[in-house]
Design a protein around this motif. Structure first.
Motif, PDB file in Angstrom:
ATOM      1  N   SER A  96       0.915  -1.290   0.078  1.00 32.79           N
ATOM      2  CA  SER A  96       0.046   0.231  -0.032  1.00 32.79           C
ATOM      3  C   SER A  96       0.802   1.078   0.148  1.00 32.79           C
ATOM      4  N   TYR A  97       2.105   1.265   0.599  1.00 36.26           N
ATOM      5  CA  TYR A  97       2.878   2.533   0.547  1.00 36.26           C
ATOM      6  C   TYR A  97       4.030   2.264  -0.593  1.00 36.26           C
TER       7      TYR A  97
ATOM      8  N   GLN B  76      -0.966   7.022  -2.562  1.00 34.76           N
ATOM      9  CA  GLN B  76      -1.320   5.853  -2.739  1.00 34.76           C
ATOM     10  C   GLN B  76      -1.489   5.565  -4.051  1.00 34.76           C
ATOM     11  N   GLY B  77      -2.032   4.433  -4.312  1.00 30.85           N
ATOM     12  CA  GLY B  77      -2.347   3.683  -5.707  1.00 30.85           C
ATOM     13  C   GLY B  77      -3.358   4.330  -6.357  1.00 30.85           C
ATOM     14  N   ASP B  78      -3.420   4.590  -7.808  1.00 33.96           N
ATOM     15  CA  ASP B  78      -4.376   5.317  -8.446  1.00 33.96           C
ATOM     16  C   ASP B  78      -5.843   4.257  -8.552  1.00 33.96           C
ATOM     17  N   THR B  79      -6.912   4.915  -8.801  1.00 37.35           N
ATOM     18  CA  THR B  79      -8.069   4.029  -8.710  1.00 37.35           C
ATOM     19  C   THR B  79      -8.779   3.996 -10.305  1.00 37.35           C
ATOM     20  N   VAL B  80      -8.686   2.864 -10.800  1.00 34.00           N
ATOM     21  CA  VAL B  80      -9.170   2.768 -12.182  1.00 34.00           C
ATOM     22  C   VAL B  80     -10.790   2.020 -12.299  1.00 34.00           C
ATOM     23  N   VAL B  81     -11.499   2.783 -12.891  1.00 31.45           N
ATOM     24  CA  VAL B  81     -12.878   2.296 -13.359  1.00 31.45           C
ATOM     25  C   VAL B  81     -13.074   2.097 -14.865  1.00 31.45           C
TER      26      VAL B  81
END
Length: 387
Positions: A30-31, A65-70
């Motif tokens: 996560s980091y 943090q990590g990106d969010t993909v939709v």
């Protein structure tokens, strides 16, 4: 149709397992921002390889943090379903060096496949992709499916929460492919948060004039004792003081001390009670200032009426696959809590069957992968036409 999906999943089991191990082999703590970037690239490539070009793609920056993909794939029916899953894990980069992906037999005699993040929740990601793939190839009715893939779930989903809530509000149902409990889905989850309690006192020499001081550490110990007493195990409320710090030296009356407290609750009523109880705690030395930061992260998840209908659908599919489907309430939280908190239909725990979440023996049962994939495919099929 459900039996046909089961046969297709059985035939594809080896390929699904290959995708699972490929995802696990890419470490995504996560980091670890570079690792998360590589992991999301791998996952996005896998989605495109198995499902073809999507109808629409959105990418939401995650900051540190990590990106969010939709990713949306338009279906044939009027239904619209969200599949939510996280690609971050609790395991730091380098864990694979001493804990490689390996197959072995457990004490129960069943074959297991072990690796960091395989149970929580990279198996669920692969199964969700394949569930849509098999349903589309079957020629049966397919709903529009929107994948929400986030890289910050293990640390509370700070950047992805608004994206998840927005997508969930625009679809007919949300399926969260977190790991199951021995095959049971999760219809209840505790809400939780981390409270930070800071005590500010008066420093003084512990030998020359201790009476001039007001110990923040002593006061914090008082506070912690009363805080722990707010737990109500019979109501599902737990209070755990996980970290404390303070002071500057053994010969100094401590001027500051702090504690981080993990709190889990099953109901909103208990959340409100704990809030009030913490605010009412007093310490004996009036010179001490106590500051309490109420850090609720996820609301409790309960089985609302909308989710009851979704659970009924899932049970009907599972029965056709030859297995009853149980549901359970668990102490851990997930992104399903956000959806349930909006009163929207959601099921969680449709992912891996195995055990050892966040433990070095984390594993899945490979012989369950086909069934779980067919279960999700069947649920999608039943949701192809909005009611």
């Amino acid at each position: 149709m459900i039996s046909e999906l089961a046969r297709s999943a059985d035939a594809a089991a080896a390929d699904i397992l290959t995708d699972i191990t490929d995802l696990v082999a890419c470490e995504t703590h996560s980091y670890d921002l570079p690792g998360l970037g590589h992991g999301l690239e791998l996952l996005s490539t896998l989605v495109a390889r198995r499902l073809g070009a999507p109808t629409e793609v959105e990418r939401h920056p995650g900051g540190e943090q990590g990106d969010t993909v939709v990713i949306t794939y338009e279906g044939h029916g009027s239904g619209h379903v969200a599949i939510v899953g996280h690609y971050d894990t609790v395991w730091p980069r380098g864990t694979l060096t001493n804990w490689p992906i390996a197959s072995h037999r457990g004490e129960d005699g069943r074959q297991r496949l072990s690796g960091p993040g395989i149970f929580d929740m990279k198996t669920g990601l692969a199964q969700g992709i394949w569930a849509l793939k098999l349903l589309r190839e079957s020629g049966a009715a397919v709903p529009t499916v929107t994948f929400v893939l986030n890289g910050d779930e293990e640390i509370g989903s700070p950047s992805s929460r608004p994206v998840i809530e927005r997508v969930a509000a625009s679809v007919d149902a949300t399926l969260v492919l977190e790991a199951s409990v021995d095959g049971a889905v999760k219809t209840g989850r505790k809400g939780g948060g981390i409270f930070t309690v800071t005590a500010t006192g008066v420093e003084a020499h512990a030998g020359l004039n201790p009476e001039a001081g007001a110990s923040a550490i002593h006061a914090l110990a008082e506070f912690i004792t009363d805080a722990a007493a707010t737990a109500a195990p019979a109501e599902g409320t737990t209070v755990n003081v996980g970290r404390i710090s303070g002071g500057s030296g053994t010969n100094v009356v401590a001027g500051q001390a702090s504690a981080s407290i993990d709190i889990r609750v099953l109901t909103q009523a208990e959340q409100d009670r704990v809030d009030a109880a913490f605010d009412e705690i007093q310490v004996s030395d009036p010179r001490i200032r106590i500051d309490v930061q109420h850090g609720w992260n996820r609301p409790p998840m309960t089985l609302n009426a909308a989710s009851e209908s979704l659970l009924k659908t899932a049970r009907a599919v599972s029965e056709e696959l030859g297995r009853p489907l149980a549901d359970v309430t668990v102490g851990g939280a997930s992104d399903a809590n956000f959806v349930a908190g909006l009163g929207l239909p959601v099921l969680c725990g449709l992912g891996a069957v195995g055990g050892g979440a966040h433990a070095r023996h984390e594993f899945i049962y490979p012989d369950t992968v086909a069934h779980q994939t067919a279960l999700v495919a069947g649920i999608l099929h039943r949701l192809a036409d909005a009611a």
